[in-house]
Design an enzyme around this catalytic site. Structure first.
Site, short mmCIF file in Angstrom:
data_model
loop_
_atom_site.label_atom_id
_atom_site.label_comp_id
_atom_site.label_asym_id
_atom_site.label_seq_id
_atom_site.Cartn_x
_atom_site.Cartn_y
_atom_site.Cartn_z
N ARG A 1 -3.57 11.77 3.32
CA ARG A 1 -4.71 10.84 3.43
C ARG A 1 -5.53 11.05 4.70
O ARG A 1 -6.65 10.55 4.81
CB ARG A 1 -4.19 9.40 3.31
CG ARG A 1 -5.22 8.30 3.15
CD ARG A 1 -6.18 8.51 1.99
NE ARG A 1 -5.62 8.52 0.66
CZ ARG A 1 -5.41 7.45 -0.11
NH1 ARG A 1 -5.72 6.25 0.33
NH2 ARG A 1 -4.92 7.58 -1.34
N HIS B 1 0.88 -1.19 0.00
CA HIS B 1 0.00 0.00 0.00
C HIS B 1 0.91 1.24 0.00
O HIS B 1 1.77 1.37 -0.87
CB HIS B 1 -0.93 -0.11 1.21
CG HIS B 1 -2.05 0.89 1.28
ND1 HIS B 1 -2.43 1.69 0.23
CD2 HIS B 1 -2.89 1.22 2.31
CE1 HIS B 1 -3.44 2.46 0.61
NE2 HIS B 1 -3.74 2.20 1.87
N ASP C 1 2.39 5.79 -6.46
CA ASP C 1 3.62 5.78 -5.67
C ASP C 1 4.87 5.84 -6.54
O ASP C 1 5.93 6.25 -6.07
CB ASP C 1 3.67 4.52 -4.79
CG ASP C 1 2.69 4.60 -3.64
OD1 ASP C 1 2.49 5.70 -3.11
OD2 ASP C 1 2.10 3.56 -3.28
N HIS D 1 -2.03 -2.45 -9.45
CA HIS D 1 -3.07 -1.88 -8.57
C HIS D 1 -4.24 -2.85 -8.48
O HIS D 1 -4.55 -3.52 -9.47
CB HIS D 1 -3.56 -0.53 -9.14
CG HIS D 1 -4.28 0.29 -8.13
ND1 HIS D 1 -5.61 0.13 -7.87
CD2 HIS D 1 -3.83 1.26 -7.30
CE1 HIS D 1 -5.97 0.99 -6.93
NE2 HIS D 1 -4.90 1.68 -6.55
C1 LIG Z 1 -1.17 4.11 -3.21
C2 LIG Z 1 -1.20 2.64 -3.31
O1 LIG Z 1 -1.40 1.95 -2.32
S1 LIG Z 1 -1.02 1.97 -4.84
C3 LIG Z 1 -0.43 0.31 -4.57
C4 LIG Z 1 0.99 0.32 -4.08
N1 LIG Z 1 1.53 -1.02 -4.00
C5 LIG Z 1 2.54 -1.45 -4.78
O2 LIG Z 1 3.07 -0.76 -5.61
C6 LIG Z 1 3.00 -2.85 -4.51
C7 LIG Z 1 3.29 -3.65 -5.78
N2 LIG Z 1 2.06 -4.07 -6.41
C8 LIG Z 1 1.41 -5.18 -5.98
O3 LIG Z 1 1.87 -5.92 -5.11
C9 LIG Z 1 0.06 -5.48 -6.59
O4 LIG Z 1 -0.04 -4.95 -7.87
C10 LIG Z 1 -1.09 -4.94 -5.69
C11 LIG Z 1 -0.98 -5.55 -4.29
C12 LIG Z 1 -1.03 -3.42 -5.58
C13 LIG Z 1 -2.44 -5.32 -6.31
O5 LIG Z 1 -2.42 -6.64 -6.39
P1 LIG Z 1 -3.62 -7.65 -6.72
O6 LIG Z 1 -4.77 -6.98 -7.32
O7 LIG Z 1 -3.87 -8.43 -5.49
O8 LIG Z 1 -2.95 -8.48 -7.82
P2 LIG Z 1 -1.85 -9.56 -7.63
O9 LIG Z 1 -0.82 -9.20 -6.63
O10 LIG Z 1 -2.55 -10.87 -7.44
O11 LIG Z 1 -1.19 -9.50 -9.06
C14 LIG Z 1 -1.70 -10.12 -10.23
C15 LIG Z 1 -0.53 -10.63 -11.07
O12 LIG Z 1 0.29 -9.52 -11.43
C16 LIG Z 1 1.57 -9.64 -10.85
N3 LIG Z 1 1.96 -8.36 -10.29
C17 LIG Z 1 1.14 -7.42 -9.80
N4 LIG Z 1 1.85 -6.37 -9.37
C18 LIG Z 1 3.14 -6.67 -9.63
C19 LIG Z 1 4.34 -5.99 -9.39
N5 LIG Z 1 4.34 -4.79 -8.81
N6 LIG Z 1 5.49 -6.58 -9.76
C20 LIG Z 1 5.50 -7.79 -10.34
N7 LIG Z 1 4.38 -8.49 -10.58
C21 LIG Z 1 3.22 -7.93 -10.21
C22 LIG Z 1 1.43 -10.65 -9.73
O13 LIG Z 1 2.64 -11.31 -9.45
C23 LIG Z 1 0.38 -11.57 -10.30
O14 LIG Z 1 0.98 -12.41 -11.23
P3 LIG Z 1 0.57 -13.95 -11.35
O15 LIG Z 1 -0.88 -13.91 -11.75
O16 LIG Z 1 1.49 -14.46 -12.39
O17 LIG Z 1 0.78 -14.52 -10.00
O1 LIG Z 2 -6.86 2.12 -3.81
C1 LIG Z 2 -5.97 1.38 -3.41
O2 LIG Z 2 -6.11 0.16 -3.22
C2 LIG Z 2 -4.63 1.93 -3.12
C3 LIG Z 2 -4.44 3.31 -3.60
O3 LIG Z 2 -4.19 3.56 -4.75
C4 LIG Z 2 -4.63 4.40 -2.65
O4 LIG Z 2 -4.99 4.17 -1.50
O5 LIG Z 2 -4.40 5.57 -3.03
#
Ligand SMILES: CC(=O)SCCNC(=O)CCNC(=O)[C@H](O)C(C)(C)COP(=O)(O)OP(=O)(O)OC[C@H]1O[C@@H](n2cnc3c(N)ncnc32)[C@H](O)[C@@H]1OP(=O)(O)O
Ligand SMILES: O=C([O-])CC(=O)C(=O)O
Length: 380
Positions: free
Chosen positions: A347, A223, A322, A271
């Site tokens: 936030r 997050h 981010d 995301h």
């Molecule tokens: C302001 C915010 O909070 S924005 C979010 C900030 N978080 C990040 O940047 C962390 C990195 N990103 C992630 O971990 C994910 O994209 C999340 C947690 C944000 C969303 O994830 P989910 O919707 O649960 O999707 P999930 O993690 O299952 O990803 C789906 C597929 O894409 C891949 N994937 C998604 N994000 C990434 C990433 N950043 N790097 C590499 N692979 C990724 C996963 O490995 C998965 O692959 P698979 O199907 O082969 O196993």
């Molecule tokens: O919506 C989400 O899951 C994460 C995000 O981008 C935020 O909180 O700004």
């Protein structure tokens, strides 16, 4: 259908409640705060106006804005016991731990801590809004063994945030990029930290407890902690000021290819809701571009482009907010660990708007689970 088949891990795709605070629309790749596109707000409104919009549902009149601005400017200084509590923490502890502790102490201090009337909740939200920048600035300076810089009432929110942190007036370009980041970070519907705040509120607990819990949820790298993690990636690749944009891009690309070959998750990409790009990224990237130009750091753009391109080619996964925010704060001079506390400052607005909304139409949030432990057994 069995209980197990109904499980949606991570509540993915589950609609939990209504909200009128913001609308995240992955189909149109848009984000509306109380109906207004976030891009328009980022282009035209101060963060103070956006805060009032999120809390009240409407943009403020000039008189409402002036009243809030005067409240905010006169409530910026930290209480002595908040400073004392921060000073008890190790200087090298994570600044998110400092932020979490500070909000908890502010709650204990607040005379209306246990008053959950809409008026008291709004007052507490405004109070947190006004005071939290001083927590970030205080902690940033203590980590660097620098003296505290007191707030200045002649500066607006963003100017003063940067003033208290760095002890000098920031250039208008820098202030504007910072303001844009605060507007973009302010609110995003039922993300993990906001949902945490709503769960805590749903038990009829107090606003500061809900915000303290939300900070805990925001800290994680899946997050808010991702903005910090992005910068760790840049550092791991190596920031070389003298390098050309092309050279930096090539090294970043190679780093990403290697990381993906090792099946690493690279923070700042992907995301839960947006699958075709984060609605806020173009606006934040434009702010980053201005900072890159202002500081003359085209090699940073090379690193940015290289990672984005390699991730796009390999997995078609797009950057989230981010990703451009991390390097922007780096260029401004913040320590990497301070990036997510800045996100808290923004936030606080969204969290507290959701706390008000949850309270106004409350139902205890308590989902079910499907038991998969041992069958019933007995002590012999
Ligand atoms: C302001 C915010 O909070 S924005 C979010 C900030 N978080 C990040 O940047 C962390 C990195 N990103 C992630 O971990 C994910 O994209 C999340 C947690 C944000 C969303 O994830 P989910 O919707 O649960 O999707 P999930 O993690 O299952 O990803 C789906 C597929 O894409 C891949 N994937 C998604 N994000 C990434 C990433 N950043 N790097 C590499 N692979 C990724 C996963 O490995 C998965 O692959 P698979 O199907 O082969 O196993
Ligand atoms: O919506 C989400 O899951 C994460 C995000 O981008 C935020 O909180 O700004």
């Amino acid at each position: 259908m069995t209980e197990t088949e109904e499980i949606r891990k991570g509540l993915a795709g589950v609609v939990v409640d209504y909200t009128a605070v913001s609308k995240v629309n992955p189909e149109s790749n848009s984000l509306l705060y109380r109906g207004y596109p976030v891009q328009e707000l980022a282009a035209q409104k101060s963060f103070e106006e956006v805060a009032l919009l999120l809390w009240n549902g409407e943009l403020p009149t000039e008189a409402e804005l002036q009243e809030f601005v005067s409240f905010e400017r006169s409530n910026r200084a930290l209480d002595e016991n908040v400073k004392a509590a921060i000073d008890l923490l190790p200087k090298n502890c994570h600044p998110m731990d400092v932020g979490r502790t500070a909000v908890s102490v502010m709650g204990a201090n607040h005379p209306k801590a246990e008053d959950s009337s809409p008026e008291a909740e709004l007052e507490k939200a405004k109070h947190l809004f006004a005071k939290f920048p001083a927590v970030v600035a205080y902690d940033q300076r203590r980590r660097r063994d620098q003296d505290v810089v007191e707030p200045r009432e002649d500066l607006d929110y963003s100017q003063n945030f940067l003033w208290m942190t760095f002890g000098e007036e920031a250039a208008p370009e820098v202030v504007d990029a910072f303001r844009v980041s605060m507007v973009l970070y302010a609110e995003h519907s039922f993300n993990a930290s906001t949902f945490t705040a709503r769960v805590i509120t749903s038990t009829l607990s107090d606003l500061h407890s809900a915000v303290t819990g939300a900070i805990g949820a925001l800290k994680g790298p899946l997050h808010g902690g991702a903005n910090e993690a992005v910068m760790h990636t840049f550092h791991e690749i190596g920031i070389r000021k003298e390098e050309s944009r092309e050279e930096a891009a090539a090294r970043a690309k190679a780093w990403m290819e290697d990381a993906l070959a090792q099946k690493k998750k690279v923070m700042g990409f992907g995301h839960r809701v947006y699958k075709n790009g984060d609605s806020r990224v173009p606006t934040m990237k434009a702010a980053l571009d201005k900072m890159i130009e202002y500081y003359g750091r085209s090699e940073m753009l090379g690193l940015y482009d290289g990672l984005e391109q390699a991730m796009g080619e390999a997995k078609n996964i797009k950057p989230n907010l981010d990703y451009p925010a991390g390097p922007t704060y780096h260029l401004m001079g913040f320590d990497t660990e301070m990036f997510t506390p800045i996100f808290i400052a923004a936030r606080i607005t969204g969290w507290t708007a959701h706390i008000q909304e949850q309270r106004a139409a409350n139902a205890l949030i308590r989902p079910l689970s499907a038991y998969n432990g041992p069958e019933e057994r007995h002590l012999s």
